[in-house]
Design an enzyme around this catalytic site. Sequence first.
Site, PDB file in Angstrom:
ATOM      1  N   TYR A  63       0.857  -1.185   0.000  1.00 34.98           N
ATOM      2  CA  TYR A  63       0.000   0.000   0.000  1.00 34.98           C
ATOM      3  C   TYR A  63       0.889   1.229   0.000  1.00 34.98           C
ATOM      4  CZ  TYR A  63      -2.690   3.882   1.880  1.00 34.98           C
ATOM      5  OH  TYR A  63      -3.251   5.118   2.073  1.00 34.98           O
ATOM      6  N   CYS A  64       0.617   2.170  -0.885  1.00 32.90           N
ATOM      7  CA  CYS A  64       1.427   3.388  -0.984  1.00 32.90           C
ATOM      8  C   CYS A  64       0.585   4.596  -0.582  1.00 32.90           C
ATOM      9  CB  CYS A  64       1.957   3.566  -2.411  1.00 32.90           C
ATOM     10  SG  CYS A  64       2.957   5.058  -2.612  1.00 32.90           S
ATOM     11  N   PRO A  65       0.887   5.230   0.555  1.00 36.36           N
ATOM     12  CA  PRO A  65       0.101   6.397   0.978  1.00 36.36           C
ATOM     13  C   PRO A  65       0.281   7.600   0.060  1.00 36.36           C
ATOM     14  CG  PRO A  65       1.992   6.087   2.426  1.00 36.36           C
ATOM     15  CD  PRO A  65       1.942   4.893   1.533  1.00 36.36           C
TER      16      PRO A  65
END
EC number: 2.3.1.225
Length: 749
Positions: free
Chosen positions: A475-477
């Site tokens: 997951y990439c914020p």
Amino acid sequence: MTSMSIIDDENVKKTSNGAAVVTDVAQHAVSDSDNNKAQLLGDGSNTEYVVDIFIEAAKDGDLKVVKDVVESGAVDINNDRIDELSGLHWACINNRFSVAKFLLLRGANPNQAAGPGGATALHWAARYGNIYIVDLLLKHGADPTLKDEQGLNIMHFSVYSSNILLVVYVLYFVVNNNDNVDIDSKDNNNRTPLLWAAYQGDFLTVELLLKFGSTVAWTDNRGFNALHCALVGGDQRVICDLILSGANFYERNNQKQDCFDLAEGMGTKSLFEQALQHHGYDRLGNQKDKLFKKSSHAQFTIFLSPFLLMVYIYLISLVLSPVLAIMLSLLVTVVMVNTLKKFVLPCLPRKNTYKVSLTRTPFFSGLFLSTFCFLIYIWTKKLYPYSVSDYTMKNVQFLVTSFLTVVLFLRLVRSDPGCLKTDDSLTSIQETIKQLIDLGKFDRENFCVETLERKPLRSKYSFFSGALVARYDHYCPWIYNDVGLKNHKLFVFFAVTVQYHMFLFMWLCLAYFKKTNYIYEQVEEYARCALLKNETLCKGSNYDPSTFFLFIWISVNFIWLGAMLIVQFFQILKGITTPELFILIKEEHKAKFINLIPFENSIYTSESKGVEDSDMIPEGPSATTITHTISIDGLEPRNRRRAILSACFSMMGINQWLVTIKEIVGITHILHGQVPQQHHSSLLRSFLVTNHWKTNLTDFWLNSDVTAPLWQRFFYSSDTSKAMLGGTEVDYYELYEYPAREGEVLRPN
């Protein structure tokens, strides 16, 4: 504690007597001859002796001895012990599938109550979480409506086992199909399965029971409701789930204690107050007015907050000294983050998670975009006018990468990472569970308890997307999205573009600082810097602090993103994803430092096609639920510090980067097959990391449409679930075993 706990746990584990000893004794005690058989049956002491042999063999799973004894007629399998556990009970407790199946086929009564609690074999199997035994007993006529002397039925015992997969099985195959087994079944103390699960702190079980419609408001004979039990258990996620489900904070038990009194007495006050705050209540349980009525407004505010922060930092850098500007910037950043957590985050919905963190909001994507906008502003106002004549091509490249950055960012934010569509119909879920049980693969590796569907290989459940993501990476914020099968290549293109964009900006900044040095050539005091020894940076910090601060911020991100890209390209070269790398690191770390051998179960490696083959059934207590866990409290002080430090490194991605560097320079060989022998059973290692690097590169960079031009296969990601793996096209939505390489046959997963 149930009545079953009267029996010491050591008595239900595998006995220390070797199977060979039992077999030798049985061969002497049990004979095919009629004379010996008559002698054994006629002599009470000999019969008791053979029964002892039979019970020990049932415990150990020695099917040969059990067969010899039963076929000799020396024991009555429905009366082999008086007031104690029978052979069938012991086989079910110790997860001896082949023995239990043999006894049932020979006519053993699955509903016979035995032991001090009057529990059936089904109760014992459920108590120890033995799913395959429970399934076997139900198929052979076990009655799920029976209760023991404490009023506990199969629903209570499955919850008590803490095996979420067994709870799923019982809910979908017993509760759904039998009106006499209720999800809110009550024991003699009026405790429902939800009360038991809340007391044990089993958040997965609590979530599943709530999803299935379990009643939150029910109280037991002591006046305890589910939230009371959760406060005793002390699991914050369970507390949050029950608060979300409408549990009553103020209901008092028989001792006149409400939840606040109970939390104070049990030492869980801070957990309770945090849970209340997460869900919009004050410390007294009063509903606080939300700052935003709509969650979309709260998300937009979070997204805009970094823009306000950037404007503030820019303005104070114009009027204050660099040191004071940095201190005030840090102070305002801390205040802003805490303000968002306290007033804005409670306005967001708790979908798929029990609490919201700032990393799961648009904050970091807003930070990225605000940094980009500020960067474009500085370039337009300051860098471009000073450098356009001397560095025209660099400015053209900067403009092109700026355009690509915006386009790729917007595409990534809205992209589908490869989420699997869920069929949540009752029939579909039951068929999936039945299929996995028949294959001997009903475990957490192959079944997703969040979506209740079969997990394809290399997929992972994402709490952000609320779905299984095919070939999940992370997951990439910064893009506010998951990275998986369908957008991983696009993400790498984006990261490379941003990296080169930052490099051009830093290069133009240095050129700008050098060109403005002439202003201070005659003013030495402006060129004095306490920390910066480089003349160009020193004069830049004095002449244009705002540009200098942005230069430092971009430089930090340039280093971090560069390290991330090294890891990404290394993983692409090896053909593995980020979760798979972490699995290999964890596997190696446990084997090296904690002396654990990864659990190997024949049920996962046998080439047999079903659980009916007794040789492929896991033999041993709770064999289907064994997992490896590390307790920090149980480690030496030095190892405890190492474990805590390792956890911090993992959260920051440092472990991942260090392992990559060590692998590149050849210090370690986690991904080269040069590991202890027990690791070679890993399908992940045996297939993915041993593929040729050219094959791995082709799998990642080229889509599976072989009819398309090469350039199109390279630049375009597939919109379907199909991609290359080991040089072979596979459907990642239905990938349940790795494709065999040429001339090789791999075991199914």
